[in-house]
Design a protein around this motif. Sequence first.
Motif, PDB file in Angstrom:
ATOM      1  N   ASP A   1      33.291  46.305  37.532  1.00 48.52           N
ATOM      2  CA  ASP A   1      32.883  45.008  37.006  1.00 48.52           C
ATOM      3  C   ASP A   1      33.411  44.826  35.580  1.00 48.52           C
ATOM      4  O   ASP A   1      34.090  45.691  35.020  1.00 48.52           O
ATOM      5  N   ALA A   2      33.098  43.680  34.994  1.00 49.39           N
ATOM      6  CA  ALA A   2      33.595  43.360  33.643  1.00 49.39           C
ATOM      7  C   ALA A   2      33.135  44.386  32.617  1.00 49.39           C
ATOM      8  O   ALA A   2      33.902  44.762  31.716  1.00 49.39           O
TER       9      ALA A   2
ATOM     10  N   ARG B   1      49.246  50.281  30.860  1.00 52.32           N
ATOM     11  CA  ARG B   1      48.648  49.471  31.910  1.00 52.32           C
ATOM     12  C   ARG B   1      47.413  50.191  32.455  1.00 52.32           C
ATOM     13  O   ARG B   1      47.227  51.384  32.234  1.00 52.32           O
TER      14      ARG B   1
ATOM     15  N   ARG C   1      35.273  47.492  33.000  1.00 53.91           N
ATOM     16  CA  ARG C   1      36.620  47.247  32.471  1.00 53.91           C
ATOM     17  C   ARG C   1      36.619  47.316  30.947  1.00 53.91           C
ATOM     18  O   ARG C   1      37.514  47.911  30.343  1.00 53.91           O
ATOM     19  N   GLN C   2      35.607  46.743  30.320  1.00 57.17           N
ATOM     20  CA  GLN C   2      35.518  46.757  28.858  1.00 57.17           C
ATOM     21  C   GLN C   2      35.390  48.183  28.324  1.00 57.17           C
ATOM     22  O   GLN C   2      36.021  48.550  27.333  1.00 57.17           O
TER      23      GLN C   2
ATOM     24  N   ASP D   1      45.468  51.030  35.935  1.00 59.49           N
ATOM     25  CA  ASP D   1      45.519  51.098  37.391  1.00 59.49           C
ATOM     26  C   ASP D   1      44.164  51.540  37.914  1.00 59.49           C
ATOM     27  O   ASP D   1      43.394  52.191  37.202  1.00 59.49           O
TER      28      ASP D   1
ATOM     29  N   ASN E   1      48.371  47.892  37.708  1.00 63.53           N
ATOM     30  CA  ASN E   1      48.111  46.783  36.785  1.00 63.53           C
ATOM     31  C   ASN E   1      46.877  45.988  37.236  1.00 63.53           C
ATOM     32  O   ASN E   1      46.926  44.765  37.364  1.00 63.53           O
ATOM     33  N   ALA E   2      45.795  46.711  37.471  1.00 68.18           N
ATOM     34  CA  ALA E   2      44.580  46.138  38.061  1.00 68.18           C
ATOM     35  C   ALA E   2      43.928  45.088  37.165  1.00 68.18           C
ATOM     36  O   ALA E   2      43.335  44.135  37.653  1.00 68.18           O
ATOM     37  N   PHE E   3      44.039  45.263  35.857  1.00 71.21           N
ATOM     38  CA  PHE E   3      43.480  44.285  34.915  1.00 71.21           C
ATOM     39  C   PHE E   3      44.180  44.444  33.568  1.00 71.21           C
ATOM     40  O   PHE E   3      44.831  45.440  33.311  1.00 71.21           O
ATOM     41  N   ASP E   4      44.050  43.429  32.740  1.00 70.04           N
ATOM     42  CA  ASP E   4      44.677  43.425  31.416  1.00 70.04           C
ATOM     43  C   ASP E   4      43.643  43.771  30.351  1.00 70.04           C
ATOM     44  O   ASP E   4      42.464  43.521  30.521  1.00 70.04           O
ATOM     45  N   SER E   5      44.143  44.297  29.236  1.00 68.68           N
ATOM     46  CA  SER E   5      43.243  44.611  28.120  1.00 68.68           C
ATOM     47  C   SER E   5      43.010  43.390  27.264  1.00 68.68           C
ATOM     48  O   SER E   5      43.703  42.415  27.323  1.00 68.68           O
TER      49      SER E   5
END
Length: 123
Positions: free
Chosen positions: A71-72, A98, A75-76, A100, A119-123
């Motif tokens: 979740d968000a 990146r 990721r953070q 993954d 590249n599952a999500f961006d920073s």
Amino acid sequence: MPQGSRQQSGQDAEAQALRHLEQQGLRLLARNWLCKRGELDLVMLDGDTVVFVEVRYRQHTQWGGALGSIDARKRQKLILAAQLFLQRESRWSSYPCRFDVVAIDGAPGTTTHLNWLRNAFDS
């Protein structure tokens, strides 16, 4: 599932992910890198790109399975840990990066499904 066997399943999933990524030509830089902000499961090099790999294992696929478990907030935490890694391991700080995800679904001892999302999500 008892905590010990859950930990073992997670370690097995990490080892499976590491083998898969190495077979694809990635090189391990760090495993289970810890800091006050969290943990990076695998840090790898793909060519000249530093790859922060989150390994997620779920025995059952209800509630979104392994991929759906990021979740968000998670990721953070990964982004903050990656920033600290690059500060402490400054030789990698000028390389492209990146995130993954390797998601593994399936019960131990059965056929598992490994999904490598680059590249599952961006920073």
